[in-house]
Design a protein around this motif. Structure first.
Motif, mmCIF file in Angstrom:
data_model
loop_
_atom_site.group_PDB
_atom_site.id
_atom_site.type_symbol
_atom_site.label_atom_id
_atom_site.label_comp_id
_atom_site.label_asym_id
_atom_site.label_seq_id
_atom_site.Cartn_x
_atom_site.Cartn_y
_atom_site.Cartn_z
ATOM 1 N N UNK A 234 0.876 -1.133 -0.076
ATOM 2 C CA UNK A 234 -0.128 -0.048 -0.151
ATOM 3 C C UNK A 234 0.808 1.220 -0.025
ATOM 4 N N UNK A 235 1.969 1.258 0.859
ATOM 5 C CA UNK A 235 2.613 2.520 0.983
ATOM 6 C C UNK A 235 4.013 2.530 -0.171
ATOM 7 N N UNK A 236 4.034 1.239 -0.791
ATOM 8 C CA UNK A 236 5.202 1.011 -1.909
ATOM 9 C C UNK A 236 6.425 1.361 -1.485
ATOM 10 N N UNK A 237 6.691 1.005 -0.126
ATOM 11 C CA UNK A 237 7.825 0.735 0.288
ATOM 12 C C UNK A 237 8.998 -0.210 0.159
ATOM 13 N N UNK A 238 8.663 -1.344 -0.368
ATOM 14 C CA UNK A 238 9.274 -2.439 -0.745
ATOM 15 C C UNK A 238 8.611 -2.939 -2.182
ATOM 16 N N UNK A 239 9.367 -2.843 -3.248
ATOM 17 C CA UNK A 239 8.819 -2.830 -4.574
ATOM 18 C C UNK A 239 9.037 -4.346 -5.401
ATOM 19 N N UNK A 240 9.497 -5.347 -4.497
ATOM 20 C CA UNK A 240 9.948 -6.773 -5.006
ATOM 21 C C UNK A 240 8.660 -7.326 -5.810
ATOM 22 N N UNK A 241 7.562 -6.899 -4.981
ATOM 23 C CA UNK A 241 6.372 -7.855 -5.212
ATOM 24 C C UNK A 241 5.252 -7.041 -4.734
ATOM 25 N N UNK A 242 4.300 -7.030 -5.275
ATOM 26 C CA UNK A 242 2.950 -6.726 -4.440
ATOM 27 C C UNK A 242 2.243 -7.921 -3.715
ATOM 28 N N UNK A 243 1.837 -7.573 -2.459
ATOM 29 C CA UNK A 243 1.460 -8.669 -1.637
ATOM 30 C C UNK A 243 -0.107 -8.506 -1.361
ATOM 31 N N UNK A 244 -0.880 -9.076 -1.490
ATOM 32 C CA UNK A 244 -2.339 -9.099 -1.334
ATOM 33 C C UNK A 244 -3.113 -10.397 -0.708
ATOM 34 N N UNK A 245 -3.920 -10.174 0.034
ATOM 35 C CA UNK A 245 -4.662 -11.092 0.644
ATOM 36 C C UNK A 245 -5.921 -11.518 -0.213
ATOM 37 N N UNK A 246 -6.116 -12.573 -0.667
ATOM 38 C CA UNK A 246 -7.614 -12.748 -1.524
ATOM 39 C C UNK A 246 -8.131 -14.139 -0.927
#
Length: 148
Positions: free
Chosen positions: A75-87
């Motif tokens: 959400x804050x884009x502080x680590x751009x290695x991958x997007x992490x989402x809960x689905x």
């Protein structure tokens, strides 16, 4: 009572990145297992262009299951290695290693998917995450299938 309401209303719980089901206890409640149709899971979306990390992310995650939320670093884009989402994943769905979607120009974008936890389901009884020797349906000799 306030803490109970907080726990019961917040919805999804994970312990060691594995979903747990929480129900309110009553004296006369039935101690039967609920038929679980879906589980929340953290998913990593690799190679996702940064322009999709905003409003487009729930739609992209929706290709896997019902989007629940992003983690704070996504959400804050502080680590751009991958997007992490809960689905919310259906327990009987196939879990793809890659998904594809069209960008605003019609180009096909392919991203890699990594599941932080996968459901283990037994072939014969269709039970989940119990020891085979305790299976009431006689799973002895049957391999567990990792849902993938």
């Amino acid at each position: 009572m306030e803490m109970k309401e907080k726990v019961m209303s917040s919805g999804h719980y994970l312990f060691d990145n594995k979903p747990i089901i929480v129900k309110a206890w009553t004296r006369d409640m039935e101690m039967t297992k609920d038929d679980v149709k879906s589980v929340p899971a953290w998913v990593q979306i690799h190679k996702l262009p940064l322009k999709f990390w905003g409003k487009g992310l729930p739609k992209i995650a929706g290709l896997l299951g019902e989007f629940i939320k992003c983690d704070a670093t996504t959400e804050e884009r502080t680590s751009l290695g991958y997007a992490r989402v809960m689905v919310e994943l259906m327990v009987d769905q196939e879990l793809p290693a890659q998904i594809a979607f069209n960008d605003e120009k019609g180009l096909i974008i392919r991203v890699d998917i990594e599941y932080e936890w996968r459901l283990v389901k037994f072939k014969k009884c269709q039970g989940m995450r119990h020891e085979m020797e305790h299976c009431r349906k006689g799973n002895q000799g049957y391999a567990a299938k990792k849902i993938s």
